[in-house]
Design a protein around this motif. Sequence first.
Motif, PDB file in Angstrom:
ATOM      1  N   LEU A   1       0.626  -1.173   0.002  1.00  0.00           N
ATOM      2  CA  LEU A   1       0.090   0.258  -0.061  1.00  0.00           C
ATOM      3  C   LEU A   1       0.681   1.058   0.018  1.00  0.00           C
ATOM      4  O   LEU A   1       1.681   1.259   0.450  1.00  0.00           O
ATOM      5  CB  LEU A   1      -0.992  -0.093   1.749  1.00  0.00           C
ATOM      6  CG  LEU A   1      -1.876  -0.937   1.265  1.00  0.00           C
ATOM      7  CD1 LEU A   1      -3.097  -0.984   2.630  1.00  0.00           C
ATOM      8  CD2 LEU A   1      -2.800  -1.309   0.019  1.00  0.00           C
ATOM      9  N   PRO A   2       0.149   2.436  -0.410  1.00  0.00           N
ATOM     10  CA  PRO A   2       1.349   3.367  -0.869  1.00  0.00           C
ATOM     11  C   PRO A   2       0.753   4.453   0.225  1.00  0.00           C
ATOM     12  O   PRO A   2       0.265   5.810   0.309  1.00  0.00           O
ATOM     13  CB  PRO A   2       0.495   4.160  -2.312  1.00  0.00           C
ATOM     14  CG  PRO A   2      -0.963   3.512  -1.913  1.00  0.00           C
ATOM     15  CD  PRO A   2      -0.656   2.059  -1.539  1.00  0.00           C
ATOM     16  N   LEU A   3       1.339   4.248   1.797  1.00  0.00           N
ATOM     17  CA  LEU A   3       1.293   4.450   2.757  1.00  0.00           C
ATOM     18  C   LEU A   3       2.167   4.802   3.427  1.00  0.00           C
ATOM     19  O   LEU A   3       3.807   3.885   3.177  1.00  0.00           O
ATOM     20  CB  LEU A   3       0.397   3.520   4.078  1.00  0.00           C
ATOM     21  CG  LEU A   3      -0.028   3.576   5.288  1.00  0.00           C
ATOM     22  CD1 LEU A   3      -0.780   4.925   5.104  1.00  0.00           C
ATOM     23  CD2 LEU A   3       0.230   2.681   6.259  1.00  0.00           C
ATOM     24  N   VAL A   4       2.278   6.361   3.608  1.00  0.00           N
ATOM     25  CA  VAL A   4       3.119   6.890   4.643  1.00  0.00           C
ATOM     26  C   VAL A   4       3.035   7.221   6.139  1.00  0.00           C
ATOM     27  O   VAL A   4       1.841   8.535   6.290  1.00  0.00           O
ATOM     28  CB  VAL A   4       3.640   8.331   4.139  1.00  0.00           C
ATOM     29  CG1 VAL A   4       5.165   8.982   4.856  1.00  0.00           C
ATOM     30  CG2 VAL A   4       4.391   7.512   2.749  1.00  0.00           C
ATOM     31  N   VAL A   5       3.705   7.170   7.156  1.00  0.00           N
ATOM     32  CA  VAL A   5       3.032   6.656   8.604  1.00  0.00           C
ATOM     33  C   VAL A   5       4.542   8.409   8.715  1.00  0.00           C
ATOM     34  O   VAL A   5       5.767   7.941   8.574  1.00  0.00           O
ATOM     35  CB  VAL A   5       3.219   6.657   9.725  1.00  0.00           C
ATOM     36  CG1 VAL A   5       3.252   6.738  10.660  1.00  0.00           C
ATOM     37  CG2 VAL A   5       2.732   4.804   8.758  1.00  0.00           C
ATOM     38  N   ILE A   6       3.837   9.770   9.376  1.00  0.00           N
ATOM     39  CA  ILE A   6       4.301  10.387   9.365  1.00  0.00           C
ATOM     40  C   ILE A   6       4.267  10.614  10.943  1.00  0.00           C
ATOM     41  O   ILE A   6       3.438  11.502  11.950  1.00  0.00           O
ATOM     42  CB  ILE A   6       4.011  12.158   8.978  1.00  0.00           C
ATOM     43  CG1 ILE A   6       4.153  11.693   7.606  1.00  0.00           C
ATOM     44  CG2 ILE A   6       4.770  12.894   9.591  1.00  0.00           C
ATOM     45  CD1 ILE A   6       3.259  13.386   6.302  1.00  0.00           C
ATOM     46  N   LEU A   7       4.816  10.132  11.662  1.00  0.00           N
ATOM     47  CA  LEU A   7       4.849  10.028  13.349  1.00  0.00           C
ATOM     48  C   LEU A   7       6.023  11.359  14.235  1.00  0.00           C
ATOM     49  O   LEU A   7       7.017  11.950  13.989  1.00  0.00           O
ATOM     50  CB  LEU A   7       5.829   8.602  13.431  1.00  0.00           C
ATOM     51  CG  LEU A   7       5.874   8.211  15.453  1.00  0.00           C
ATOM     52  CD1 LEU A   7       4.612   7.269  15.017  1.00  0.00           C
ATOM     53  CD2 LEU A   7       6.430   6.948  15.225  1.00  0.00           C
ATOM     54  N   ASN A   8       4.565  11.439  14.948  1.00  0.00           N
ATOM     55  CA  ASN A   8       4.737  12.827  16.023  1.00  0.00           C
ATOM     56  C   ASN A   8       5.708  11.677  17.099  1.00  0.00           C
ATOM     57  O   ASN A   8       4.325  11.496  17.906  1.00  0.00           O
ATOM     58  CB  ASN A   8       3.722  13.620  15.504  1.00  0.00           C
ATOM     59  CG  ASN A   8       4.052  14.835  17.256  1.00  0.00           C
ATOM     60  OD1 ASN A   8       4.932  15.005  17.872  1.00  0.00           O
ATOM     61  ND2 ASN A   8       3.091  14.893  18.369  1.00  0.00           N
TER      62      ASN A   8
ATOM     63  N   ILE B   1       7.600   4.779   7.288  1.00  0.00           N
ATOM     64  CA  ILE B   1       7.440   5.408   8.571  1.00  0.00           C
ATOM     65  C   ILE B   1       8.605   6.899   8.511  1.00  0.00           C
ATOM     66  O   ILE B   1       9.734   6.531   8.523  1.00  0.00           O
ATOM     67  CB  ILE B   1       7.428   4.974  10.179  1.00  0.00           C
ATOM     68  CG1 ILE B   1       6.986   3.429   9.975  1.00  0.00           C
ATOM     69  CG2 ILE B   1       7.592   5.337  11.010  1.00  0.00           C
ATOM     70  CD1 ILE B   1       6.855   2.827  11.359  1.00  0.00           C
ATOM     71  N   VAL B   2       7.952   8.011   9.033  1.00  0.00           N
ATOM     72  CA  VAL B   2       9.114   9.257   8.468  1.00  0.00           C
ATOM     73  C   VAL B   2       8.899   9.512  10.228  1.00  0.00           C
ATOM     74  O   VAL B   2       7.729   9.922  10.857  1.00  0.00           O
ATOM     75  CB  VAL B   2       8.546  10.141   7.954  1.00  0.00           C
ATOM     76  CG1 VAL B   2       9.347  11.476   8.204  1.00  0.00           C
ATOM     77  CG2 VAL B   2       8.334  10.151   6.536  1.00  0.00           C
ATOM     78  N   HIS B   3      10.006   8.981  10.805  1.00  0.00           N
ATOM     79  CA  HIS B   3       9.990   8.818  12.379  1.00  0.00           C
ATOM     80  C   HIS B   3      10.490  10.680  12.525  1.00  0.00           C
ATOM     81  O   HIS B   3      11.928  10.757  12.206  1.00  0.00           O
ATOM     82  CB  HIS B   3      11.154   7.996  12.923  1.00  0.00           C
ATOM     83  CG  HIS B   3      10.799   7.959  14.457  1.00  0.00           C
ATOM     84  ND1 HIS B   3      11.141   7.211  15.345  1.00  0.00           N
ATOM     85  CD2 HIS B   3      10.882   8.993  15.740  1.00  0.00           C
ATOM     86  CE1 HIS B   3      11.432   6.778  16.442  1.00  0.00           C
ATOM     87  NE2 HIS B   3      11.582   7.811  16.670  1.00  0.00           N
ATOM     88  N   VAL B   4       9.829  11.781  13.335  1.00  0.00           N
ATOM     89  CA  VAL B   4      10.343  12.526  13.227  1.00  0.00           C
ATOM     90  C   VAL B   4      10.308  12.802  15.363  1.00  0.00           C
ATOM     91  O   VAL B   4       9.310  12.384  15.424  1.00  0.00           O
ATOM     92  CB  VAL B   4       9.541  14.182  12.777  1.00  0.00           C
ATOM     93  CG1 VAL B   4       9.462  14.701  13.204  1.00  0.00           C
ATOM     94  CG2 VAL B   4       9.097  13.059  11.306  1.00  0.00           C
ATOM     95  N   ALA B   5      11.556  13.446  16.222  1.00  0.00           N
ATOM     96  CA  ALA B   5      11.461  13.505  17.020  1.00  0.00           C
ATOM     97  C   ALA B   5      11.093  15.198  17.700  1.00  0.00           C
ATOM     98  O   ALA B   5      11.553  15.711  16.881  1.00  0.00           O
ATOM     99  CB  ALA B   5      12.966  13.010  17.874  1.00  0.00           C
TER     100      ALA B   5
END
Length: 584
Positions: free
Chosen positions: A479-486, A550-554
């Motif tokens: 799936l073309p899914l991007v998780v932008i994680l806060n 997953i774009v893991h943003v600290a």
Amino acid sequence: MMNRYGDDKGVGSRRVMKMSFGERLIALLKEEGVSALYSQGDLSMKDIQKHAELEGLKIIGPRHEASGVFMAMGHYVLTGKPQVALGAIGPGQANLLPAAVTAAQEHIPVILMGARRHGRVDRSIRRGRWLYAPLMPMFDAVCKFTAKVDSLDVLDEVVREAFRQALSGTPGPVYIEYDYKLNEISADFSDLLPPARYRALPQPAPQSSISQAADLLRAAKSIVLLGGERVHHSRAHEAFARLARLLKCPVLTTYGGTGALPETDEQWLMYMSRAGQQALADADVLLAAGTCFPELANYGRLRHFSANDKHRQVIVIEPDAAAVGVNRPVDIALVGAVDLVLEQLIAALAGGPAFAPHRQLPAWRQDYLRERQAMLDGLPRTNRIYPGRLMAEARKAVPEDAIIVVDGGLTMLYQHACFQKTSTDFLYTANFSHLGTGLGLAIGAGIATQGRRPICLLSGDGALGFHLMDFETAVRHKLPLVVILNDDQALGAEMAQHMEHIGHQIEVAFGPVRYSDIAIAMGGFGVYVDKLEDIVPAVRQAFASGRPAIVHVATDQDASYAYMPPYIEELVSWLEADPTSDGA
């Protein structure tokens, strides 16, 4: 003679077909437009899954049954067609239950099916029964309809009643419990019936009510159009936009209705903004489409709705007559399917003189844009990334046509203020605010759109952790899914309350976890970001990767209590707005 549903025996004018349990069930589901089963593979549903595959239905195996229900919910929101989530004997059934609560509170019809030990075990008085619990009373308390299927002679009527109840009035989940031994049984069945033969299809509103509403709208001096979640559920975005163009009035949306009209539209105003408040105060007619006026919209009568309310007339578009007037009085109720009623109103209004452009709307829109820019410019600049700035930066890189899904506590608040919705598809559990739903909703949306549209899940780390293993499900189905994680390594809203009330946190902070590495380990794409300027290239890279990501943003953990989210007073106004509420 054979047909695709089995042996055709032909008795007089009525055909009799020999079909197995799974074969007949799938035929019934296909008649209702079901295209996917959200179900782990299991011996208790083997005949169902066999015939689902033969008939071309998609089978998606979640890592947890509750997540499967959330997937079915997301699928429904993107198509308007109820889907099926199944649970295996005992624990699998039980895992459906918490998600059934969410579907009920979000008014989303899901067909839940649970396998059960055979009837004799169910009826016996024993202790320590293997893979067994008496779950029907629990589903009874949550679902609109529950039934047991112990023999094939009741299968058709139970399935038909399940759809009848799921889709009538205010939609919601239904539950069918079946004896797992039915997987080994076949029986004679008569011809399938189309849904129109056994349940009422969506209905328009009475024409007399449409005429009344049209007359009131034509006589109005200042109209506000309010969009709710049923604009999404009925897939009525295009009709809603055409009505807005016809009326040339300000458009507001509830939380659940976010995206009913893109926030970039020149007619849209944020309800909690100064301009939104002015539009409401000025309105002598409020036309509300597909909303029950939920608590987070101040029941449509409190706070900003209270200004000039005595001199404002209210028209509602509501499919369920029993929901009319519950949260606030109304003047005209257009009882019918939202999409059909919108078309009726358009037809009734299009034949007369054109509506004049709202005299104050351009100024209000400019005022809102100035207010929004000032809010963005005023976001705190901290050593670590402030979550509001994460949302503003991410918006620059997320494709404008992406399906947006939100999961989290403070994450929801930050995105609501700082992440502008440019498409019409937005998924969030706006009534129940159930953390952990986001990944399932996003996967269901991806299955519904067959991977043709990008999907962006904006999630907090606490929320993502509930069903993180289903990221592998997204990878499995490409799936073309991007998780932008806060990732503030905390339950942010709870952190703020603990710091204010206790002075320190108690079990609301988490240890460091590299979610981006987890994404890679599961076969997806992952990137870790700890600098503001790296967010845009990281998000673009994730969407370009062609894999779930997953774009893991600290982000700054202290932000939850040191700097309140924008519009926080408005966002938590439900705590004190209702004089009949206990404030909890």
